[in-house]
Scaffold this motif. Sequence first.
Motif, PDB file in Angstrom:
ATOM      1  N   GLN A 232       0.870  -1.175   0.000  1.00 54.52           N
ATOM      2  CA  GLN A 232       0.000   0.000   0.000  1.00 54.52           C
ATOM      3  C   GLN A 232       0.908   1.226   0.000  1.00 54.52           C
ATOM      4  O   GLN A 232       1.768   1.361   0.884  1.00 54.52           O
ATOM      5  CB  GLN A 232      -0.909  -0.022   1.225  1.00 54.52           C
ATOM      6  CG  GLN A 232      -1.915  -1.176   1.141  1.00 54.52           C
ATOM      7  CD  GLN A 232      -2.860  -1.174   2.321  1.00 54.52           C
ATOM      8  OE1 GLN A 232      -2.476  -1.493   3.435  1.00 54.52           O
ATOM      9  NE2 GLN A 232      -4.096  -0.798   2.083  1.00 54.52           N
TER      10      GLN A 232
ATOM     11  N   LEU B  68      -3.580   6.796   1.967  1.00 59.32           N
ATOM     12  CA  LEU B  68      -3.124   6.126   0.749  1.00 59.32           C
ATOM     13  C   LEU B  68      -2.957   7.071  -0.440  1.00 59.32           C
ATOM     14  O   LEU B  68      -3.817   7.910  -0.707  1.00 59.32           O
ATOM     15  CB  LEU B  68      -4.131   5.035   0.346  1.00 59.32           C
ATOM     16  CG  LEU B  68      -4.177   3.813   1.259  1.00 59.32           C
ATOM     17  CD1 LEU B  68      -5.292   2.875   0.814  1.00 59.32           C
ATOM     18  CD2 LEU B  68      -2.837   3.087   1.243  1.00 59.32           C
TER      19      LEU B  68
ATOM     20  N   ALA C  47      -5.266   3.682  -4.418  1.00 61.10           N
ATOM     21  CA  ALA C  47      -6.081   2.602  -3.857  1.00 61.10           C
ATOM     22  C   ALA C  47      -6.574   1.735  -5.008  1.00 61.10           C
ATOM     23  O   ALA C  47      -7.592   2.036  -5.620  1.00 61.10           O
ATOM     24  CB  ALA C  47      -7.241   3.178  -3.063  1.00 61.10           C
TER      25      ALA C  47
ATOM     26  N   SER D 272     -11.869  -0.264  -0.234  1.00 69.08           N
ATOM     27  CA  SER D 272     -11.407  -0.776   1.059  1.00 69.08           C
ATOM     28  C   SER D 272     -12.337  -1.897   1.539  1.00 69.08           C
ATOM     29  O   SER D 272     -13.560  -1.831   1.397  1.00 69.08           O
ATOM     30  CB  SER D 272     -11.307   0.351   2.074  1.00 69.08           C
ATOM     31  OG  SER D 272     -12.571   0.746   2.465  1.00 69.08           O
TER      32      SER D 272
END
Length: 322
Positions: A233, A288, A291, A295
């Motif tokens: 990430q 972040l 992405a 999520s």
Amino acid sequence: MSGTEVNRHMFPWGHERRFNSYTNYFRKTFGERVQKVSINAGFTCPNRDGTKATGGCTYCVNDAFNPSYCRPDKSVTTQISEGIDFHRKRYRRASYYLAYFQAYSNTYASAEILRELYEEALRYPGVIGLIIGTRPDCIDEQKLDYLKDLVQKYYVAVEYGIETCNDKTLLRINRAHTFADAVNAVRLTSEYGINTGAHFIFGLPGETEKEMLEEALQISELPLTTVKFHQLQIIKGTAIEREYLTNPADFKLFTWEEYLSFIIRFLEHFTPKIMIERFTGEVPPKFLAFAPWDSKRNDQISGLIEKRLKELDTWQGRLFHL
Ligand code: SF4
């Protein structure tokens, strides 16, 4: 063995989930859910203070990993108490807790300081053990000797950030230790009878999917109790973000579907002996830089992975051969 013959009795870890789940292990051992409570005890890290390097690992921003109740200006006792309240509001109540020394390198201090902090945590009612996150170069026999004594009464695990088995990548992400350092630390910890955990990241720069898959065997050979796997990430403001922006072709940033199929293949080649604690990282979206997928909470991820394992009628270790 045909897939239809597989039933709960055939999974060596003693339950019907298709991977060796750490959560189930605790439920089986302690009869109920055990909740980890994170602590930031104010440690630093030799990769930041100049002892090994400066600047830290290229992806590191500890604030992105720490829950909001963890602040080093609060005592260990206060952090545990606030952590228990925090979890109580969100999840089912647990009766037992593990004090998780999480931020930075939690063995990077004298044995006296470590003793004071760990034992403060162990005095808290309901705390049945410690999980100590650290680097492979921050452990020695004196510290392990002390932890070995604690093992007589408590669950104790030392969790090492290893990240990759590839020395070229370790250099590139500025870990300032080698894979051999990690192997030595894990072996020594295990020889002392202490549970060993390790953390790995998939998608680090310069690594191909094939290389990441090959790690299944290398990791399987280590005397580990548990592992955590994360997709890379990229966090805002980090060195790795700048590297990605300059050279995105050097990164394999998995989409969710790609990661799901990668992790299934990885699991098939991974030893059934090592418990898996998580498959993905859960950095809050505000940190972040990119992405690649929406999520998802960790329990959702485990559910989706199990669903796919079932559809494919496969399981952790199905293709594992040492
Ligand atoms: S060793 Fe851990 S705390 Fe230190 S810089 Fe790397 S990721 Fe951050």
